[in-house]
Design a protein around this motif. Structure first.
Motif, PDB file in Angstrom:
ATOM      1  N   ARG A 103       0.880  -0.951  -0.036  1.00 54.57           N
ATOM      2  CA  ARG A 103       0.173   0.064   0.196  1.00 54.57           C
ATOM      3  C   ARG A 103       0.963   1.222  -0.047  1.00 54.57           C
ATOM      4  O   ARG A 103       1.564   1.360   0.949  1.00 54.57           O
ATOM      5  CB  ARG A 103      -0.773  -0.033   1.098  1.00 54.57           C
ATOM      6  CG  ARG A 103      -2.018   1.008   1.208  1.00 54.57           C
ATOM      7  CD  ARG A 103      -2.827   0.886   2.377  1.00 54.57           C
ATOM      8  NE  ARG A 103      -4.088   1.963   2.419  1.00 54.57           N
ATOM      9  CZ  ARG A 103      -4.072   3.044   2.766  1.00 54.57           C
ATOM     10  NH1 ARG A 103      -2.897   3.830   3.130  1.00 54.57           N
ATOM     11  NH2 ARG A 103      -5.182   3.903   2.714  1.00 54.57           N
ATOM     12  N   GLU A 104       0.631   2.096  -0.966  1.00 55.98           N
ATOM     13  CA  GLU A 104       1.403   3.485  -1.050  1.00 55.98           C
ATOM     14  C   GLU A 104       0.721   4.605  -0.967  1.00 55.98           C
ATOM     15  O   GLU A 104      -0.351   4.507  -1.844  1.00 55.98           O
ATOM     16  CB  GLU A 104       2.256   3.549  -2.397  1.00 55.98           C
ATOM     17  CG  GLU A 104       3.514   2.506  -2.202  1.00 55.98           C
ATOM     18  CD  GLU A 104       4.363   2.908  -3.361  1.00 55.98           C
ATOM     19  OE1 GLU A 104       4.027   3.777  -4.384  1.00 55.98           O
ATOM     20  OE2 GLU A 104       5.163   1.998  -3.953  1.00 55.98           O
ATOM     21  N   ASP A 117     -12.822  -5.974  -8.786  1.00 56.69           N
ATOM     22  CA  ASP A 117     -13.158  -7.549  -9.357  1.00 56.69           C
ATOM     23  C   ASP A 117     -12.019  -8.066 -10.018  1.00 56.69           C
ATOM     24  O   ASP A 117     -12.239  -9.137 -10.565  1.00 56.69           O
ATOM     25  CB  ASP A 117     -14.305  -7.485 -10.005  1.00 56.69           C
ATOM     26  CG  ASP A 117     -15.504  -7.125  -9.288  1.00 56.69           C
ATOM     27  OD1 ASP A 117     -15.647  -7.224  -8.134  1.00 56.69           O
ATOM     28  OD2 ASP A 117     -16.657  -6.640  -9.739  1.00 56.69           O
ATOM     29  N   ILE A 118     -10.631  -7.484  -9.978  1.00 55.74           N
ATOM     30  CA  ILE A 118      -9.588  -8.242 -10.817  1.00 55.74           C
ATOM     31  C   ILE A 118      -8.628  -8.515  -9.570  1.00 55.74           C
ATOM     32  O   ILE A 118      -8.610  -8.215  -8.467  1.00 55.74           O
ATOM     33  CB  ILE A 118      -8.943  -7.299 -11.821  1.00 55.74           C
ATOM     34  CG1 ILE A 118      -8.205  -6.183 -11.225  1.00 55.74           C
ATOM     35  CG2 ILE A 118      -9.939  -6.865 -12.821  1.00 55.74           C
ATOM     36  CD1 ILE A 118      -7.043  -5.608 -12.122  1.00 55.74           C
ATOM     37  N   PRO A 158      -3.086  -1.382  -2.751  1.00 52.21           N
ATOM     38  CA  PRO A 158      -2.768  -2.131  -3.756  1.00 52.21           C
ATOM     39  C   PRO A 158      -3.977  -3.183  -4.359  1.00 52.21           C
ATOM     40  O   PRO A 158      -4.950  -2.981  -3.886  1.00 52.21           O
ATOM     41  CB  PRO A 158      -1.899  -3.493  -3.081  1.00 52.21           C
ATOM     42  CG  PRO A 158      -2.426  -3.388  -1.634  1.00 52.21           C
ATOM     43  CD  PRO A 158      -2.645  -1.853  -1.391  1.00 52.21           C
ATOM     44  N   GLY A 159      -3.766  -3.815  -5.314  1.00 50.85           N
ATOM     45  CA  GLY A 159      -4.763  -4.727  -5.965  1.00 50.85           C
ATOM     46  C   GLY A 159      -5.316  -5.800  -5.188  1.00 50.85           C
ATOM     47  O   GLY A 159      -4.399  -5.851  -4.093  1.00 50.85           O
ATOM     48  N   HIS A 160      -6.343  -6.132  -5.287  1.00 49.60           N
ATOM     49  CA  HIS A 160      -7.164  -7.454  -4.413  1.00 49.60           C
ATOM     50  C   HIS A 160      -5.924  -8.567  -4.330  1.00 49.60           C
ATOM     51  O   HIS A 160      -5.973  -9.101  -3.073  1.00 49.60           O
ATOM     52  CB  HIS A 160      -8.338  -7.854  -4.976  1.00 49.60           C
ATOM     53  CG  HIS A 160      -9.105  -8.790  -4.083  1.00 49.60           C
ATOM     54  ND1 HIS A 160      -9.043 -10.234  -4.179  1.00 49.60           N
ATOM     55  CD2 HIS A 160     -10.020  -8.646  -3.184  1.00 49.60           C
ATOM     56  CE1 HIS A 160      -9.745 -10.767  -3.057  1.00 49.60           C
ATOM     57  NE2 HIS A 160     -10.495  -9.971  -2.735  1.00 49.60           N
ATOM     58  N   ARG A 165      -8.167  -4.081  -0.203  1.00 47.66           N
ATOM     59  CA  ARG A 165      -9.631  -4.593   0.368  1.00 47.66           C
ATOM     60  C   ARG A 165     -10.280  -3.258   0.582  1.00 47.66           C
ATOM     61  O   ARG A 165      -9.983  -2.005   0.607  1.00 47.66           O
ATOM     62  CB  ARG A 165      -9.868  -5.175   1.851  1.00 47.66           C
ATOM     63  CG  ARG A 165      -9.058  -6.638   1.878  1.00 47.66           C
ATOM     64  CD  ARG A 165      -9.759  -7.557   1.007  1.00 47.66           C
ATOM     65  NE  ARG A 165      -9.147  -8.917   1.124  1.00 47.66           N
ATOM     66  CZ  ARG A 165      -8.112  -9.487   0.278  1.00 47.66           C
ATOM     67  NH1 ARG A 165      -7.700  -8.723  -0.748  1.00 47.66           N
ATOM     68  NH2 ARG A 165      -7.610 -10.705   0.398  1.00 47.66           N
ATOM     69  N   ILE A 166     -11.902  -3.396   0.187  1.00 48.22           N
ATOM     70  CA  ILE A 166     -12.736  -2.200   0.355  1.00 48.22           C
ATOM     71  C   ILE A 166     -13.163  -2.362   1.996  1.00 48.22           C
ATOM     72  O   ILE A 166     -13.391  -3.301   2.599  1.00 48.22           O
ATOM     73  CB  ILE A 166     -14.017  -2.663  -0.348  1.00 48.22           C
ATOM     74  CG1 ILE A 166     -13.548  -2.538  -1.805  1.00 48.22           C
ATOM     75  CG2 ILE A 166     -15.164  -1.717   0.023  1.00 48.22           C
ATOM     76  CD1 ILE A 166     -14.928  -2.731  -2.977  1.00 48.22           C
TER      77      ILE A 166
END
Length: 351
Positions: A103-104, A117-118, A158-160, A165-166
Motif C-alpha cells: 500500500r502506497e 473485481d480483478i 494495492p490490488g485485491h 480491500r474495500i
C-alpha cells in the motif's frame, strides 16, 4: 497504416500460428541485417512441407521481404500475476518486491493497483484532463475489468491479489475507459455457439489457428482512467526514473524501460512497430489490435509478466512511448502512447 497494408496484415494474421504482423527489420541467425521487412510473428515455426501453399508465408509480399519470428505461444492479456515464491517476496538486490505490491500513499507509477473485481495490475502514470484534474492511467482490463466495470467502481491500491480491500484500500473510482471490441463476438447466438464448437474441435486436433465471426473490428488501445479519492493520494514522480520528460513515437531498435508491479524495473528494445495482433482476452474472447509495438527484453531477459499490465514504457531519455498491456514469455505488446493520450484526451502535464 494505409488500407492496403491493413488488408495485407489481416490476410497474414489468418494464417496458421500467426499471432502478429508488423514493420521491423530482417534478422539472419539472430543478427539484425538492418533491412526493412514485414515481420510475421508466429507462435511456433513448423516445417514448410506441412503447410499448404496458401498457408505459407511468402518470402516477399508486395515487393517487401518478410521475416518469420517464433515467439513461443499466443499473445494474451497480462491479467493474472504469477504465484509468489515460498518464503515471502524475493529480493532484487536493491529492494524487496514488497515495494511494488504494498500500500502506497501517495501511490506512484509501478505499484500494484486494480478494479475491485480483478487480481492486480500496474499504475502506469498520473495524467491530467482538460480541467487539470490528476487521474490514474492504466489499462481497461486493469481498471475496468475488460469492459465489465461501471463508472464509479472502486479501484484498490494495492490490488485485491496483493491484499487490497474495500473500504480501507480504495484509492480511486473508475472515471473513463475505451471499450474493447471482440472479434469472436456476434449478434447471433447461434454463430457464437458454432464458433466455440469449431475452435474446440480444432484444439482437440492440435490446430493452432482460430475461427472468428466475420467482423472487421480492430482496436488501438487498452486504456482507462481512475479519479483519486484525494489528489494527494497520487504522485506523478516515478521512482527510479524521475519526471516524464515528454512523449515520443516508437521506432524500431529504440531502447526502452519500464517499472511494473511484477518484474519491477526492466530494460528492452522495440523489435517492430505498427503491428496487428491477435490477443486472447480470456473467457473465450479474442480481440485484434492494430498499430501495436512489440518489445523484447535485453539479452534474452523477460521484459514483463502477468501483473505488469498498465506499466508506462519509457525511452532512456524518460519520454513516454507505450502503455504495456499484453504479451507472452518472450515478447511484450504495448499501445502507442500517442493513441492512448488521444483516445482519453489527457496529457502528462497540466494545460
Amino acid at each position: 497504416m494505409n488500407k492496403k497494408d491493413k488488408k495485407l496484415f489481416q490476410e497474414l494474421l489468418r494464417k496458421p500460428n500467426v499471432v502478429a504482423v508488423g514493420y521491423g527489420t530482417k534478422k539472419s541467425e539472430g543478427i539484425d541485417a538492418k533491412e526493412n521487412a514485414i515481420v510475421v510473428h508466429v507462435s511456433k515455426k513448423v516445417p514448410i512441407e506441412s503447410l499448404s501453399r496458401r498457408q505459407r508465408i511468402p518470402e516477399k509480399v508486395k515487393g517487401r521481404k518478410t521475416d518469420v519470428i517464433e515467439v513461443g505461444g499466443e499473445i494474451r492479456l497480462f491479467k493474472r500475476p504469477p504465484v509468489p515464491p515460498r518464503g515471502g517476496p524475493k529480493q532484487s538486490g536493491r529492494i524487496s518486491t514488497q515495494e511494488f505490491t504494498a500500500r502506497e500513499r501517495p501511490a506512484r507509477a509501478g505499484c500494484s493497483i486494480g478494479h475491485k473485481d480483478i487480481t492486480a495490475g500496474t499504475l502506469g502514470a498520473v495524467v491530467y484532463n482538460r480541467r487539470n484534474q490528476p487521474l490514474i492511467l492504466s489499462n481497461n482490463h486493469v481498471l475496468a475489468n475488460v469492459n465489465q466495470g461501471e463508472i464509479g467502481d472502486e479501484i484498490l491500491q494495492p490490488g485485491h491479489y496483493d491484499g487490497g480491500r474495500i473500504p480501507g484500500d480504495v484509492i480511486a473510482r473508475l472515471d473513463q475507459f475505451v471499450e474493447i471490441d471482440m472479434v469472436s463476438s456476434s449478434d447471433c447466438p447461434f454463430t457464437n455457439t458454432e464458433l466455440k464448437l469449431r475452435n474446440f474441435i480444432a484444439q482437440l486436433f492440435g490446430q493452432h489457428s482460430r475461427y472468428y465471426a466475420k467482423r472487421d473490428v480492430t482496436n488501438k488501445v487498452d486504456c482507462a482512467l481512475a479519479i483519486p479519492m484525494k489528489d494527494s493520494d497520487i504522485d506523478s514522480f516515478i521512482p527510479d526514473f524521475g519526471v516524464i520528460a515528454g512523449v515520443t513515437s516508437p521506432k524500431v531498435g529504440m531502447a526502452v524501460m519500464k517499472r511494473g508491479r511484477t518484474t519491477e524495473i526492466t530494460k528492452g528494445k522495440i523489435d517492430s512497430i505498427g503491428n496487428m495482433v491477435n490477443v486472447n482476452m480470456g473467457d473465450g474472447q479474442i480481440a485484434i489490435f492494430e498499430d501495436q509495438v512489440i518489445i523484447s527484453g535485453l539479452n534474452g531477459t523477460q521484459f514483463s509478466a502477468g501483473g505488469d499490465s498498465g506499466s508506462l514504457i519509457l525511452t532512456t531519455a524518460r519520454e513516454a512511448v507505450c502503455l504495456l498491456f499484453a504479451g507472452n514469455d518472450t515478447i511484450t505488446i504495448g499501445n502507442d502512447i500517442n493513441n492512448v493520450l488521444e483516445a482519453l484526451d489527457v496529457s502528462f502535464n497540466k494545460r
